[in-house]
Write a protein that holds these residues in place. Structure first.
Motif, PDB file in Angstrom:
ATOM      1  N   TRP A 851       0.887  -1.168   0.000  1.00 34.28           N
ATOM      2  CA  TRP A 851       0.000   0.000   0.000  1.00 34.28           C
ATOM      3  C   TRP A 851       0.922   1.214   0.000  1.00 34.28           C
ATOM      4  N   ALA A 852       1.298   1.649  -1.196  1.00 32.91           N
ATOM      5  CA  ALA A 852       2.374   2.623  -1.356  1.00 32.91           C
ATOM      6  C   ALA A 852       2.101   3.930  -0.622  1.00 32.91           C
ATOM      7  N   LYS A 853       0.870   4.398  -0.657  1.00 28.99           N
ATOM      8  CA  LYS A 853       0.546   5.684  -0.046  1.00 28.99           C
ATOM      9  C   LYS A 853       0.810   5.676   1.458  1.00 28.99           C
ATOM     10  N   LYS A 854       0.516   4.552   2.106  1.00 28.02           N
ATOM     11  CA  LYS A 854       0.699   4.447   3.554  1.00 28.02           C
ATOM     12  C   LYS A 854       2.009   3.750   3.932  1.00 28.02           C
ATOM     13  N   LYS A 855       2.767   3.283   2.908  1.00 29.24           N
ATOM     14  CA  LYS A 855       4.006   2.546   3.130  1.00 29.24           C
ATOM     15  C   LYS A 855       3.779   1.347   4.058  1.00 29.24           C
ATOM     16  N   ILE A 856       2.758   0.571   3.718  1.00 32.68           N
ATOM     17  CA  ILE A 856       2.407  -0.630   4.467  1.00 32.68           C
ATOM     18  C   ILE A 856       2.468  -1.822   3.517  1.00 32.68           C
ATOM     19  N   ASP A 857       3.102  -2.912   3.962  1.00 28.41           N
ATOM     20  CA  ASP A 857       3.181  -4.141   3.176  1.00 28.41           C
ATOM     21  C   ASP A 857       2.349  -5.228   3.834  1.00 28.41           C
ATOM     22  N   PHE A 858       1.639  -5.999   3.008  1.00 26.74           N
ATOM     23  CA  PHE A 858       0.909  -7.171   3.461  1.00 26.74           C
ATOM     24  C   PHE A 858       1.570  -8.389   2.807  1.00 26.74           C
ATOM     25  N   GLU A 859       2.156  -9.274   3.630  1.00 29.54           N
ATOM     26  CA  GLU A 859       2.905 -10.408   3.092  1.00 29.54           C
ATOM     27  C   GLU A 859       2.287 -11.726   3.524  1.00 29.54           C
ATOM     28  N   LEU A 860       2.096 -12.621   2.558  1.00 27.83           N
ATOM     29  CA  LEU A 860       1.678 -13.991   2.814  1.00 27.83           C
ATOM     30  C   LEU A 860       2.840 -14.891   2.411  1.00 27.83           C
ATOM     31  N   LYS A 861       3.373 -15.663   3.385  1.00 34.36           N
ATOM     32  CA  LYS A 861       4.588 -16.438   3.134  1.00 34.36           C
ATOM     33  C   LYS A 861       4.399 -17.886   3.549  1.00 34.36           C
ATOM     34  N   TRP A 862       4.836 -18.789   2.670  1.00 37.86           N
ATOM     35  CA  TRP A 862       4.786 -20.232   2.917  1.00 37.86           C
ATOM     36  C   TRP A 862       6.221 -20.725   3.046  1.00 37.86           C
ATOM     37  N   MET A 863       6.609 -21.082   4.275  1.00 38.54           N
ATOM     38  CA  MET A 863       7.958 -21.556   4.559  1.00 38.54           C
ATOM     39  C   MET A 863       8.021 -23.074   4.468  1.00 38.54           C
ATOM     40  N   ASN A 864       9.152 -23.585   3.939  1.00 40.14           N
ATOM     41  CA  ASN A 864       9.386 -25.031   3.855  1.00 40.14           C
ATOM     42  C   ASN A 864       8.240 -25.709   3.105  1.00 40.14           C
ATOM     43  N   VAL A 865       8.099 -25.327   1.857  1.00 42.35           N
ATOM     44  CA  VAL A 865       6.987 -25.814   1.030  1.00 42.35           C
ATOM     45  C   VAL A 865       6.962 -27.339   0.973  1.00 42.35           C
ATOM     46  N   GLY A 866       8.124 -27.975   0.903  1.00 43.42           N
ATOM     47  CA  GLY A 866       8.192 -29.427   0.816  1.00 43.42           C
ATOM     48  C   GLY A 866       7.971 -30.147   2.130  1.00 43.42           C
ATOM     49  N   ASN A 867       7.810 -29.365   3.223  1.00 40.52           N
ATOM     50  CA  ASN A 867       7.586 -29.931   4.562  1.00 40.52           C
ATOM     51  C   ASN A 867       8.676 -30.919   4.954  1.00 40.52           C
ATOM     52  N   ARG A 868       9.942 -30.560   4.670  1.00 42.05           N
ATOM     53  CA  ARG A 868      11.071 -31.394   5.102  1.00 42.05           C
ATOM     54  C   ARG A 868      11.213 -31.275   6.616  1.00 42.05           C
ATOM     55  N   LYS A 869      11.198 -32.410   7.316  1.00 45.71           N
ATOM     56  CA  LYS A 869      11.145 -32.383   8.774  1.00 45.71           C
ATOM     57  C   LYS A 869      12.460 -32.756   9.443  1.00 45.71           C
ATOM     58  N   VAL A 870      13.420 -33.323   8.695  1.00 48.33           N
ATOM     59  CA  VAL A 870      14.713 -33.667   9.282  1.00 48.33           C
ATOM     60  C   VAL A 870      15.826 -33.233   8.343  1.00 48.33           C
ATOM     61  N   PHE A 871      16.979 -32.956   8.939  1.00 49.32           N
ATOM     62  CA  PHE A 871      18.187 -32.576   8.204  1.00 49.32           C
ATOM     63  C   PHE A 871      19.226 -33.663   8.432  1.00 49.32           C
ATOM     64  N   GLU A 872      19.834 -34.155   7.359  1.00 52.06           N
ATOM     65  CA  GLU A 872      20.831 -35.211   7.459  1.00 52.06           C
ATOM     66  C   GLU A 872      22.203 -34.655   7.115  1.00 52.06           C
ATOM     67  N   THR A 873      23.208 -35.055   7.896  1.00 49.73           N
ATOM     68  CA  THR A 873      24.561 -34.572   7.644  1.00 49.73           C
ATOM     69  C   THR A 873      25.577 -35.544   8.223  1.00 49.73           C
ATOM     70  N   TYR A 874      26.846 -35.274   7.915  1.00 47.79           N
ATOM     71  CA  TYR A 874      27.958 -36.144   8.309  1.00 47.79           C
ATOM     72  C   TYR A 874      29.085 -35.249   8.823  1.00 47.79           C
ATOM     73  N   SER A 875      29.719 -35.627   9.926  1.00 45.96           N
ATOM     74  CA  SER A 875      30.765 -34.780  10.504  1.00 45.96           C
ATOM     75  C   SER A 875      31.898 -35.645  11.061  1.00 45.96           C
ATOM     76  N   ILE A 876      33.029 -34.982  11.317  1.00 50.36           N
ATOM     77  CA  ILE A 876      34.242 -35.642  11.803  1.00 50.36           C
ATOM     78  C   ILE A 876      34.650 -35.012  13.128  1.00 50.36           C
ATOM     79  N   ASN A 877      35.030 -35.835  14.109  1.00 52.38           N
ATOM     80  CA  ASN A 877      35.550 -35.356  15.387  1.00 52.38           C
ATOM     81  C   ASN A 877      36.941 -35.941  15.571  1.00 52.38           C
TER      82      ASN A 877
END
Length: 904
Positions: A851-877
């Motif tokens: 809304w340019a006149k009032k400098k107001i933004d309306f945002e609709l956001k969908w995060m993690n569209v694929g609904n990935r629930k776990v992160f897999e990785t490999y590390s060295i100690n």
């Protein structure tokens, strides 16, 4: 390539810059009547090439001076001035004096327009016109700062210029935030900003500005109005697996006599807002001493793993963060300032992970330990600070008083399975309570005395830490040599630490012909008292070992010293060095064991920085220092202490006081040319740390639990680092691009039990960044990072593993219709050990109506569209000679509707 070859290679690279002798052209520019022309530009270019070698600006007398380096026999000299006919002359590549008379030429102005350059330079100040770098979707200062060539904003919010952290962050020349500038950077609307100024080689103490140089840069945000009421706000709600909310309210005021910022941010959507108040820029050492006060976290519950992801992907939080900063001038000359700040954090975090760790024992496959950990972390923190400052050409005074209080608590529920353990599965409940109180006061004053300066500094620090760690049942613990009481239901580790620190110094500074000498005397004192006990809660005994599981230790260090500071600031050269001689007196008293150890050492610990500026755009520098450290109380206690439920640590009471000697040297070449928007830097450093004690953990080959102990043996850790970064802005394509490379090689002597080995770690990283706003209907931001880490434990198991990582982020915004924005974000994080590959992709979609006149933004956001629930990785100690596969819980798919606005 060994260290000597690396040094030779970089010295050769360093000397290439000086292959051709520098030449200096000077003279005077006048008009036809002989009247001096100020602010005329004089540039040196190679014939036939569109590349500026050097430039200069005439002063009020029309005088100029340009220094350059070129292999060509001739160069082009060009002079430009307003209402004068441009002048070009080919001259020989030699030192010479040239005076020019310019012909008048009226400029026909067809339209009344004001066009400013994107990047301009005057002296040590480089100015960036913010409008040249922003895109339609940018709203805050931080959004635009990330796109400016030569400037980098790290993930923790730290602003770097040419790869180095800034020392000050000003708004209209005032330092309201005292280094905690994250709040302003993240919440100041871009529309309120006229330009961003980089103040190179910035000495913030005015009385020292012509006497004591600095190698750090500062940022000054110049607002469009001298009096500005502004700020940023967001209110959002949404749905995931629970009701989601996000609130950000940050009003600001910047006036000529006062400034203030109030900030309230709260959410449960994974945004880490509580660190905005952290000190990121520490100013000059002449201002006294400031720290990010924190807890001495000796005891810990077992922590679930965290992924190498943006925090918003995995942080399960519920946070409330409130802060306020206020600055006011309290005298008519505006020399005295009062600053007050306070912040409060209330945060709870959930975290969960699954891990499978494979140990190598004597070169053979050892146990596999599988562990599931569920955490709850609770943070309650209050901090207040009061600062009085006078920063004037005729004197300096600064007193900083700060207080912090923590009421933190951590929880863990664990399930541990070992393929070799007699009891296959173990379940534990762990609880940690950790209140902390902290107080600091820092005073520094510089008083002019005839042609000299007297500087007095005082710093006091007092902190108490209480920590209590409970584990149930006691049978969960299987640590080498550790057996709980037969009837034990649970185990408790009690811990208390009291720290008192006092640093006092006085110096006398005197200057002559660009040189400033500062002899100084001082006294540093630190005393730490440690009390701890490891008890069986059922019967109150100490597992039958008496004082073996108790600590009552006082560790004190008294260091009187004398030093000589040497500083030089000339037209091209800058130097600052310090030559301290320290008398280190360390004492450790352990009445439980009738042990009293002491060490008295005199050390010489010089440090040096030299910088040479040449050919207008180039800087070359070298650094070197020697440092001695005699350990802290955490390397001196002799009673067993359960710092974590998966291990116990102990020092041998017969071991001497720790002694660590570090030597480092580095060099740097830097080029920044605001005329063609090109910035780059090359860095190389080497270091060698020699220690008299080495950690020798004992690994239980059945359970994977460890006992950390130390051996008396000279050992070394050697580092070799190289990095380079090039960034350029292409105005024609409205594109900012940069590439970077770093290589770090570390070799450390190490032990596993009684087996010595050489731990060798080689980490390489390649980076690329691109911002483009060429099309009116689209903008693009892209970052890429590729890393490769090789870990060798030579003499233990050989190649432990090679871990590669690939990380990129693509953020694109489309503007199909005025005031409508469609956004797409893609995070890709891959890891591999050569045979196993773990690919993790995340996608976000957004739609925004403005809304340019009032400098107001309306945002609709969908995060993690694929609904990935776990992160897999490999590390060295390398320390435990193991490799780990991890699966970490992430935030599920969520949808948010947010209203964003400016306060004015």
């Amino acid at each position: 390539m060994n260290m000597k070859k690396n040094i030779s290679f970089f010295l050769m690279l360093f000397m290439v810059v000086f292959t051709f002798a520098q030449k200096t052209i000077s003279g005077k520019i006048t008009d036809n009547d002989g009247v001096a022309i100020p602010s005329a530009s004089v540039t040196i270019e190679e014939p036939g090439k569109d590349a500026i070698l050097a430039y200069g600006i005439t002063n009020s007398k029309g005088e100029y001076k340009v220094t350059f380096t070129s292999p060509e026999s001739n160069v082009d000299l060009k002079v430009k001035a307003f209402n004068q006919k441009p002048l070009t002359k080919q001259i020989s590549n030699s030192d010479q004096t040239l005076n020019f008379k310019m012909q008048s030429e009226a400029t026909e102005i067809k339209e009344v327009q004001l066009k400013t350059k994107m990047i301009t330079a005057r002296g040590d100040t480089i100015s960036y016109d913010l409008k040249a770098f922003n895109s339609k979707n940018d709203r805050t200062l931080a959004d635009v700062m990330k796109k400016i060539p030569g400037i980098e904003v790290s993930t923790d919010g730290t602003i770097k210029y040419q790869g180095n952290a800034i020392n000050k962050f000003y708004v209209n020349g005032k330092d309201l935030m005292e280094g905690g500038y994250g709040t302003i950077n993240n919440s100041l609307p871009k529309d309120a900003v006229q330009k961003v100024e980089v103040l190179e080689n910035h000495q913030p103490v005015k009385i020292l500005q012509d006497k004591v140089p600095s190698d750090q840069a500062a940022i000054n945000i110049k607002l469009k109005n001298s009096v500005t009421m502004t700020g940023r706000g967001e209110v959002g709600a949404g749905l995931g697996e629970q009701l989601l909310w996000n609130v950000k309210l940050t009003p600001m005021f910047f006036g000529q006599k006062s400034q203030w910022v109030v900030n309230y941010k709260a959410n449960n959507v994974g945004e880490q807002v509580e660190n905005e108040g952290n000190i990121l820029a520490f100013g000059s050492g002449w201002e006294g001493r400031r720290i990010n006060a924190g807890q001495n976290s000796w005891l810990n519950v077992e922590n679930a793993n965290t992924p190498n992801l943006p925090v918003r992907r995995y942080l399960m939080n519920n946070v409330h963060y409130l802060s306020a900063n206020y600055l006011v001038n309290i005298d008519k000359k505006k020399e005295w300032e009062l600053k007050a700040s306070a912040n409060y954090t209330n945060n709870s975090v959930e975290r969960e992970s699954h891990s499978e760790t494979d140990y190598l024992v004597n070169g053979q496959a050892g146990p596999r330990v599988t562990q599931d950990i569920f955490n709850n972390f609770y943070t309650d923190k209050l901090k207040g600070e009061l600062i009085f400052t006078k920063n004037a050409k005729k004197g300096f005074f600064k007193n900083t008083t700060s207080f912090s209080q923590y009421w933190n608590a951590d929880r863990a529920i664990t399930n541990r399975i070992s393929t070799s353990a007699s009891t296959n599965s173990r379940n534990g409940a762990e609880a940690l309570e950790s209140p902390t109180s902290s107080f600091q006061n820092s005073l520094s004053t510089i008083i002019p005395w005839k042609e000299k300066m007297v500087n007095v500094k005082s710093y006091l620090n007092y902190q108490t830490d209480r920590q209590t760690l409970d584990i149930a049942p006691a049978s969960y613990l299987e640590i080498p040599g550790f057996t709980p009481g037969a009837n034990a239901e649970s185990v408790r580790q009690n811990f208390r630490l009291k720290t008192f620190e006092a640093n006092h110094s006085a110096n006398l500074g005197f200057s002559a012909k660009g040189w400033t000498f500062t002899p100084e005397v001082g006294f540093n004192f630190k005393s730490t008292t440690l009390n701890s006990s490891l008890t069986n809660l059922q019967n109150g005994d100490y597992f039958g070992y008496g004082d073996k599981y108790n600590n009552d230790l006082t560790y004190s260090t008294a260091t009187p010293y004398g030093s000589l500071g040497v500083n030089y600031k000339g037209e091209s050269w800058m130097l600052f060095a310090n030559f301290p001689v320290n008398s280190n007196n360390i004492k450790a008293d352990d009445p439980l064991r009738n042990v009293s150890k002491s060490s008295n050492k005199v050390t010489f610990e010089p440090n040096l920085f030299v910088q040479y500026s040449f050919a207008s755009f180039w800087k070359a520098s070298v650094t070197g220092n020697i440092n001695n450290n005699f350990g802290e109380i955490n390397s001196a206690y002799s009673g067993y202490m359960m710092t974590s439920p998966n291990g116990i640590s102990v020092m041998d009471s017969n071991n001497p006081i720790p002694q660590n000697n570090s030597k480092t040297a580095g060099s740097r070449i830097e080029y920044r040319n605001p005329l063609n928007n090109l910035f780059f830097n090359i860095n190389y450093s080497i270091g060698d740390t020699k220690r008299n004690l080495v950690a020798a953990p004992i690994l239980d080959p059945v359970t994977g639990f460890t006992l950390i102990q130390y051996k008396e043996l000279e050992n070394h850790s050697k580092t070799n680092r190289f990095s380079a970064e090039v960034g350029k802005y292409f105005p024609k394509f409205k594109t900012n691009a940069s590439v970077s490379y770093s290589n770090a090689l570390t070799k450390s002597d190490a032990f596993l039990g009684d087996t010595p080995y050489l731990s060798k770690n080689n980490a390489q990283n390649y980076g690329f960044k691109l911002n483009n706003t060429y099309f009116s209907w689209m903008s693009l931001d892209y970052t890429l990072s590729f890393s490769r880490t090789k870990q060798d434990n030579i003499g233990l198991s050989g190649r432990l593993g090679t871990n590669t990582g690939f990380n990129h982020n693509l953020a694109t915004f489309f503007y199909p219709i005025e005031n409508h924005t469609i956004g797409f974000n893609w995070d890709q994080i891959n890891t591999s050990d050569g045979t196993r590959n773990y690919n993790n992709a995340f996608f976000d979609l957004s739609y925004q109506f403005s809304w340019a006149k009032k400098k107001i933004d309306f945002e609709l956001k969908w995060m993690n569209v694929g609904n990935r629930k776990v992160f897999e990785t490999y590390s060295i100690n390398d320390r435990t000679n193991s490799t780990t596969y991890s699966k970490i819980q992430l935030r599920p798919s969520q949808v948010m509707l947010t209203v964003k606005f400016n306060f004015k």
